[in-house]
Motif scaffolding. Structure first.
Motif, PDB file in Angstrom:
ATOM      1  N   ALA A 101       0.815  -1.191   0.000  1.00  0.00           N
ATOM      2  CA  ALA A 101       0.000   0.000   0.000  1.00  0.00           C
ATOM      3  C   ALA A 101       0.860   1.257   0.000  1.00  0.00           C
ATOM      4  O   ALA A 101       0.453   2.300  -0.478  1.00  0.00           O
ATOM      5  N   ALA A 102       2.060   1.133   0.573  1.00  0.00           N
ATOM      6  CA  ALA A 102       2.937   2.300   0.663  1.00  0.00           C
ATOM      7  C   ALA A 102       3.902   2.395  -0.507  1.00  0.00           C
ATOM      8  O   ALA A 102       4.558   3.396  -0.683  1.00  0.00           O
ATOM      9  N   MET A 103       3.984   1.352  -1.312  1.00  0.00           N
ATOM     10  CA  MET A 103       4.942   1.341  -2.400  1.00  0.00           C
ATOM     11  C   MET A 103       4.364   2.077  -3.603  1.00  0.00           C
ATOM     12  O   MET A 103       3.253   1.786  -4.050  1.00  0.00           O
ATOM     13  N   GLU A 104       5.106   3.035  -4.142  1.00  0.00           N
ATOM     14  CA  GLU A 104       4.656   3.781  -5.304  1.00  0.00           C
ATOM     15  C   GLU A 104       5.279   3.184  -6.553  1.00  0.00           C
ATOM     16  O   GLU A 104       6.491   3.137  -6.695  1.00  0.00           O
ATOM     17  N   SER A 105       4.463   2.718  -7.471  1.00  0.00           N
ATOM     18  CA  SER A 105       4.948   2.110  -8.701  1.00  0.00           C
ATOM     19  C   SER A 105       3.868   2.212  -9.766  1.00  0.00           C
ATOM     20  O   SER A 105       2.670   2.225  -9.465  1.00  0.00           O
ATOM     21  N   ASN A 106       4.297   2.305 -11.025  1.00  0.00           N
ATOM     22  CA  ASN A 106       3.332   2.291 -12.126  1.00  0.00           C
ATOM     23  C   ASN A 106       3.199   0.888 -12.704  1.00  0.00           C
ATOM     24  O   ASN A 106       2.676   0.714 -13.803  1.00  0.00           O
ATOM     25  N   GLY A 107       3.671  -0.116 -11.966  1.00  0.00           N
ATOM     26  CA  GLY A 107       3.617  -1.491 -12.447  1.00  0.00           C
ATOM     27  C   GLY A 107       2.204  -2.034 -12.515  1.00  0.00           C
ATOM     28  O   GLY A 107       1.279  -1.536 -11.864  1.00  0.00           O
ATOM     29  N   SER A 108       2.043  -3.067 -13.303  1.00  0.00           N
ATOM     30  CA  SER A 108       0.753  -3.743 -13.413  1.00  0.00           C
ATOM     31  C   SER A 108       0.456  -4.477 -12.109  1.00  0.00           C
ATOM     32  O   SER A 108       1.380  -4.871 -11.382  1.00  0.00           O
ATOM     33  N   PRO A 109      -0.820  -4.685 -11.784  1.00  0.00           N
ATOM     34  CA  PRO A 109      -1.165  -5.362 -10.525  1.00  0.00           C
ATOM     35  C   PRO A 109      -0.471  -6.707 -10.351  1.00  0.00           C
ATOM     36  O   PRO A 109      -0.043  -7.050  -9.247  1.00  0.00           O
ATOM     37  N   GLU A 150       7.807  -5.264  -5.284  1.00  0.00           N
ATOM     38  CA  GLU A 150       7.972  -5.021  -3.852  1.00  0.00           C
ATOM     39  C   GLU A 150       9.123  -5.850  -3.286  1.00  0.00           C
ATOM     40  O   GLU A 150       9.990  -5.337  -2.573  1.00  0.00           O
ATOM     41  N   THR A 151       9.120  -7.140  -3.617  1.00  0.00           N
ATOM     42  CA  THR A 151      10.166  -8.021  -3.090  1.00  0.00           C
ATOM     43  C   THR A 151      11.538  -7.588  -3.578  1.00  0.00           C
ATOM     44  O   THR A 151      12.490  -7.502  -2.800  1.00  0.00           O
ATOM     45  N   GLY A 152      11.656  -7.305  -4.873  1.00  0.00           N
ATOM     46  CA  GLY A 152      12.941  -6.879  -5.416  1.00  0.00           C
ATOM     47  C   GLY A 152      13.449  -5.604  -4.777  1.00  0.00           C
ATOM     48  O   GLY A 152      14.642  -5.452  -4.511  1.00  0.00           O
ATOM     49  N   ASN A 153      12.535  -4.682  -4.491  1.00  0.00           N
ATOM     50  CA  ASN A 153      12.913  -3.426  -3.853  1.00  0.00           C
ATOM     51  C   ASN A 153      13.351  -3.651  -2.415  1.00  0.00           C
ATOM     52  O   ASN A 153      14.335  -3.077  -1.947  1.00  0.00           O
ATOM     53  N   GLU A 154      12.633  -4.500  -1.688  1.00  0.00           N
ATOM     54  CA  GLU A 154      12.979  -4.760  -0.297  1.00  0.00           C
ATOM     55  C   GLU A 154      14.305  -5.487  -0.179  1.00  0.00           C
ATOM     56  O   GLU A 154      15.111  -5.197   0.708  1.00  0.00           O
ATOM     57  N   VAL A 155      14.531  -6.451  -1.069  1.00  0.00           N
ATOM     58  CA  VAL A 155      15.773  -7.216  -1.017  1.00  0.00           C
ATOM     59  C   VAL A 155      16.951  -6.345  -1.417  1.00  0.00           C
ATOM     60  O   VAL A 155      18.052  -6.497  -0.882  1.00  0.00           O
ATOM     61  N   GLY A 156      16.739  -5.429  -2.371  1.00  0.00           N
ATOM     62  CA  GLY A 156      17.800  -4.486  -2.672  1.00  0.00           C
ATOM     63  C   GLY A 156      18.273  -4.431  -4.104  1.00  0.00           C
ATOM     64  O   GLY A 156      19.161  -3.633  -4.409  1.00  0.00           O
ATOM     65  N   PHE A 157      17.714  -5.240  -5.025  1.00  0.00           N
ATOM     66  CA  PHE A 157      18.206  -5.157  -6.395  1.00  0.00           C
ATOM     67  C   PHE A 157      17.257  -4.418  -7.333  1.00  0.00           C
ATOM     68  O   PHE A 157      17.527  -4.314  -8.536  1.00  0.00           O
ATOM     69  N   VAL A 158      16.166  -3.894  -6.823  1.00  0.00           N
ATOM     70  CA  VAL A 158      15.263  -3.049  -7.617  1.00  0.00           C
ATOM     71  C   VAL A 158      15.208  -1.680  -6.944  1.00  0.00           C
ATOM     72  O   VAL A 158      14.866  -1.569  -5.770  1.00  0.00           O
ATOM     73  N   MET A 159      15.564  -0.636  -7.706  1.00  0.00           N
ATOM     74  CA  MET A 159      15.612   0.708  -7.161  1.00  0.00           C
ATOM     75  C   MET A 159      14.254   1.410  -7.315  1.00  0.00           C
ATOM     76  O   MET A 159      13.406   1.000  -8.107  1.00  0.00           O
ATOM     77  N   ASN A 160      14.078   2.491  -6.560  1.00  0.00           N
ATOM     78  CA  ASN A 160      12.818   3.236  -6.616  1.00  0.00           C
ATOM     79  C   ASN A 160      12.528   3.762  -8.013  1.00  0.00           C
ATOM     80  O   ASN A 160      11.374   3.797  -8.445  1.00  0.00           O
ATOM     81  N   ALA A 161      13.577   4.174  -8.736  1.00  0.00           N
ATOM     82  CA  ALA A 161      13.364   4.679 -10.096  1.00  0.00           C
ATOM     83  C   ALA A 161      12.783   3.603 -11.004  1.00  0.00           C
ATOM     84  O   ALA A 161      11.986   3.899 -11.904  1.00  0.00           O
ATOM     85  N   GLU A 162      13.169   2.356 -10.773  1.00  0.00           N
ATOM     86  CA  GLU A 162      12.644   1.261 -11.590  1.00  0.00           C
ATOM     87  C   GLU A 162      11.195   0.943 -11.237  1.00  0.00           C
ATOM     88  O   GLU A 162      10.439   0.454 -12.080  1.00  0.00           O
ATOM     89  N   LEU A 163      10.805   1.220  -9.992  1.00  0.00           N
ATOM     90  CA  LEU A 163       9.395   1.074  -9.633  1.00  0.00           C
ATOM     91  C   LEU A 163       8.538   2.038 -10.429  1.00  0.00           C
ATOM     92  O   LEU A 163       7.391   1.729 -10.778  1.00  0.00           O
ATOM     93  N   GLN A 164       9.107   3.213 -10.735  1.00  0.00           N
ATOM     94  CA  GLN A 164       8.351   4.225 -11.463  1.00  0.00           C
ATOM     95  C   GLN A 164       8.353   4.005 -12.973  1.00  0.00           C
ATOM     96  O   GLN A 164       7.569   4.620 -13.694  1.00  0.00           O
ATOM     97  N   SER A 165       9.244   3.154 -13.444  1.00  0.00           N
ATOM     98  CA  SER A 165       9.319   2.879 -14.889  1.00  0.00           C
ATOM     99  C   SER A 165       9.108   1.400 -15.170  1.00  0.00           C
ATOM    100  O   SER A 165       9.724   0.831 -16.068  1.00  0.00           O
ATOM    101  N   ALA A 166       8.209   0.782 -14.399  1.00  0.00           N
ATOM    102  CA  ALA A 166       8.050  -0.674 -14.461  1.00  0.00           C
ATOM    103  C   ALA A 166       7.587  -1.170 -15.828  1.00  0.00           C
ATOM    104  O   ALA A 166       7.920  -2.285 -16.233  1.00  0.00           O
ATOM    105  N   LYS A 167       6.827  -0.363 -16.551  1.00  0.00           N
ATOM    106  CA  LYS A 167       6.291  -0.808 -17.844  1.00  0.00           C
ATOM    107  C   LYS A 167       7.179  -0.425 -19.020  1.00  0.00           C
ATOM    108  O   LYS A 167       6.872  -0.763 -20.162  1.00  0.00           O
ATOM    109  N   ALA A 168       8.294   0.242 -18.729  1.00  0.00           N
ATOM    110  CA  ALA A 168       9.218   0.640 -19.792  1.00  0.00           C
ATOM    111  C   ALA A 168      10.055  -0.560 -20.227  1.00  0.00           C
ATOM    112  O   ALA A 168      10.245  -1.515 -19.465  1.00  0.00           O
ATOM    113  N   PRO A 169      10.574  -0.532 -21.464  1.00  0.00           N
ATOM    114  CA  PRO A 169      11.458  -1.618 -21.900  1.00  0.00           C
ATOM    115  C   PRO A 169      12.739  -1.649 -21.061  1.00  0.00           C
ATOM    116  O   PRO A 169      13.209  -0.608 -20.608  1.00  0.00           O
TER     117      PRO A 169
END
Length: 498
Positions: A23-31, A38-57
Motif C-alpha cells: 500500500a505504501a509502495m509507489e509504482s506504475n507497475g501492473s497489478p 515489492e520483493t525486489g525493492n525490499e531485497v535491494g536489487f530493484v531501485m525506486n526509479a525502476e518502480l516508477q518505470s516498471a512498464k518501460a522496456p
C-alpha cells in the motif's frame, strides 16, 4: 513511560498484521507485477526509479545494473570493475563488472549500445549466465518447454529457456507462446529476477558463490548460508556458521579480538564506525552477529524501518522493545528506538543461544573489552548523527567505574548515590571542569548486546548519547554475578564563537 510503551507496541503489532507494505509502495507497475516489484525493492536489487518505470522496456544498461545488484545481494561480494572498459560508448562500472564476470558482451567490437532494449530471449540468456556466476547449475532442472514460438531460436537459447522453465523461473503466455523477440519490460525482468532469487533461497543459498579476483578472473567463495543466517552490510555478507577463514576472506583482519562474558572470542570490525559489527565465535565459527547501526539488511528488513515493516515478525518483546524473527536454526532480535525505528540487529544461532553460559566475574581484560564495545556503540550512533567522535577521559572512566561498583556494593540502581551525591558532584570530585555533563546508566543480565536495546528504547538515554554539546566520555562496567552494571559519564566544554 511504561504506559506509552505498552500502547506503542500494541500499535506496532496491529500494523504488522493489518498493513501491507504494498500500500505504501509507489509504482506504475501492473497489478500482477507489484508483489515481485515489492520483493525486489525490499531485497535491494530493484531501485525506486525502476518502480516508477516498471512498464518501460529493459535497456542493456539497466539490465547490467540490476544484475550486479542481484549478485551483490545474493553473494555478499563487492563485484566492482577490475579493468578499464572495453567499450567506447559506455564507461559504466556495472557494465564493466558484468562483462568481466562473463554475463554480457558487446553488440559489436568496442560497442556496448547501453540504451538498446533487450528481448525476452536475451534476458533468459543473461539470467542463466548470472545464476552460473552464483554457482547455480540448472542443467538437471531443464524440462522441454512447451512454447510454440521458440523452435526458430538457436539451440543454445532453447537450452537456456528449458532450464529456466524447468526451475520455474520464467513462464510463457496463456496462448502457449514465449514471444522471445518481444521487448522485455522492466516489470517482466524483475519478476524473473525475483523468481531466480527465490529459487536460490529455496535451495539453501548459493553453493558456492563466485567473486572476481584482482586479475578479473573468477574465484570461488566458500561461504553459503541461508537467508535467515546472513546479514548484508554495505553489499557484503556476514553470516552464521562462517569460519574464521571465510570471515577474513570477506572482511579482512578484525580491528580487535575481544574476550566475552561467554569465555569465547569476539572479532570486532570497526570500519570507521560506519559499518561497525562484531561476531562471537564458537568452535571457530560465527555463532552470533551484532550490528548496532542502521546500514544493514536482513530478510527484507533494514535499519530505519519500523516494526510494521518486519514482514517475518514472530513477536515483539515487551522487555527490550525488539522485533523478533525466529526460524528453526536462528533468532534475530531487531531493537527499536523510542520512535519505533529499527536501530540494529542481533542474530544468533539457536545452538549458540542454548549453549552459551555467562561467567560470574570480570577480569580486567574482560571489563576493558566490554567498556570498549559499549563505547563503540556510542561512537556508531554519533557517527550516524553526523557528530564528532568522543574523546576518552581517564578521570571520567574512573568516575563511571566507581559508580557501577558502588551500585553493586550498596545494592541500588540510581543516578544519585545513597548519600545524595549526584553524577555532577562525582565528576567534579575527580577534578574535572565542564560546561555541560550527563550520565547514562544501565543494568542488564548477560552481555553488552543486552545493554544496547535499553539505550535505544529510552528517549533520555539515546539523546544523551547523541548530545552535540559533549566532547569527552568515560565508560565503566562492573558485574554483580551475571548482571552487568554500566555507567557512562559525558562532559562538554563551552566553545566561544568569534
Amino acid at each position: 513511560m511504561k504506559r506509552f510503551t505498552t500502547i506503542f507496541l500494541g500499535a506496532i503489532l496491529s500494523c504488522s498484521m493489518a498493513v501491507s507494505s504494498l500500500a505504501a509502495m509507489e509504482s506504475n507497475g501492473s497489478p500482477w507485477a507489484l508483489p515481485a516489484l515489492e520483493t525486489g525493492n525490499e531485497v535491494g536489487f530493484v531501485m525506486n526509479a525502476e518502480l516508477q518505470s516498471a512498464k518501460a522496456p529493459m535497456s542493456r544498461l539497466n539490465a547490467c545494473k540490476m544484475m550486479m545488484r542481484f549478485l551483490r545481494t545474493v553473494t555478499g561480494q563487492e563485484w566492482s570493475a577490475k579493468k578499464d572498459s572495453p567499450f567506447q560508448d559506455c564507461q559504466d562500472a556495472d557494465v564493466i563488472a558484468a562483462y568481466e564476470a562473463g554475463i554480457i558482451g558487446g553488440t559489436d567490437p568496442g560497442v556496448f549500445a547501453p540504451q538498446n532494449t533487450l528481448t525476452r530471449e536475451q534476458v533468459a540468456i543473461l539470467i542463466t549466465r548470472m545464476l552460473r556466476v552464483c554457482g547455480i547449475d540448472l542443467t538437471e532442472k531443464a524440462q522441454p518447454q512447451p512454447f510454440t514460438d521458440t523452435k526458430e531460436l538457436y539451440r543454445s537459447s532453447q537450452v537456456y529457456i528449458d532450464q529456466l522453465y524447468g526451475a520455474k523461473i520464467i513462464a510463457g503466455y496463456k496462448d502457449n507462446t514465449y514471444r522471445p523477440f518481444q521487448e522485455m519490460t522492466v516489470q517482466e525482468a524483475v519478476a524473473a529476477f525475483v523468481q531466480a532469487y527465490q529459487y536460490i533461497q529455496d535451495n539453501g543459498g548459493i553453493t558456492p558463490s563466485a567473486e572476481q579476483g584482482d586479475d578479473g578472473e573468477k574465484k570461488v567463495a566458500s561461504y553459503s548460508g541461508k537467508e535467515s543466517e546472513r546479514i548484508s552490510i554495505k553489499g557484503k555478507t556476514v553470516g552464521l556458521r562462517m569460519s574464521v577463514e571465510q570471515l577474513k576472506e570477506t572482511w579482512g583482519e578484525p580491528s580487535r579480538i575481544d574476550e566475552t562474558v561467554y569465555g569465547l572470542k569476539r572479532y570486532v570490525y570497526i570500519n570507521e564506525y560506519k559499518d561497525y559489527f562484531f561476531v562471537t565465535l564458537k568452535d571457530e565459527k560465527v555463532g552470533e552477529i551484532f550490528v548496532p547501526g542502521m546500514d544493514f539488511r536482513y530478510m527484507g528488513v533494514k535499519g530505519g524501518d519500523t516494526g510494521a515493516d518486519i514482514r517475518n515478525l514472530s513477536r515483539v518483546s515487551t522487555l527490550d522493545h525488539s522485533g523478533i524473527i525466529t526460524t528453526d536454526t536462528t533468532e534475530a532480535r531487531l531493537p527499536m528506538d523510542y520512535l519505533g525505528e529499527v536501530s540494529g540487529i542481533l542474530l544468533q544461532s539457536t545452538d549458540f543461544i542454548r549453549e552459551k553460559k555467562e561467567i560470574s566475574t570480570l577480569t580486567n581484560a574482560l571489563r576493558t573489552a566490554l567498556e570498549a564495545e559499549l563505547l563503540d556503540m556510542i561512537q556508531v550512533k554519533r557517527t550516524e548523527a553526523g557528530l564528532p567522535l568522543l574523546n576518552i577521559d581517564s578521570n571520567l572512566v574512573s568516575t563511571a567505574r566507581n559508580h557501577s561498583e558502588d551500585m553493586i556494593r550498596k545494592n541500588y540502581f540510581d543516578y544519585n548515590s545513597p548519600d545524595g551525591t549526584t553524577p555532577f558532584a562525582r565528576i567534579a570530585e575527580r577534578g574535572k571542569t565542564f560546561f555541560t555533563a550527563s550520565e547514562v546508566i544501565a543494568q542488564q543480565r548477560g552481555d553488552v548486546v543486552n545493554i544496547y536495546p535499553e539505550w535505544m528504547r529510552t528517549v533520555g538515554k539515546k539523546n544523551n548519547i547523541v548530545d552535540e554539546t559533549m566532547q569527552e566520555v568515560g565508560v565503566g562496567v562492573a558485574s554483580g554475578g551475571k548482571v552487568l552494571y554500566v555507567t557512562v559519564d559525558f562532559c562538554g566544554h563551552q566553545t566561544t564563537n568569534s
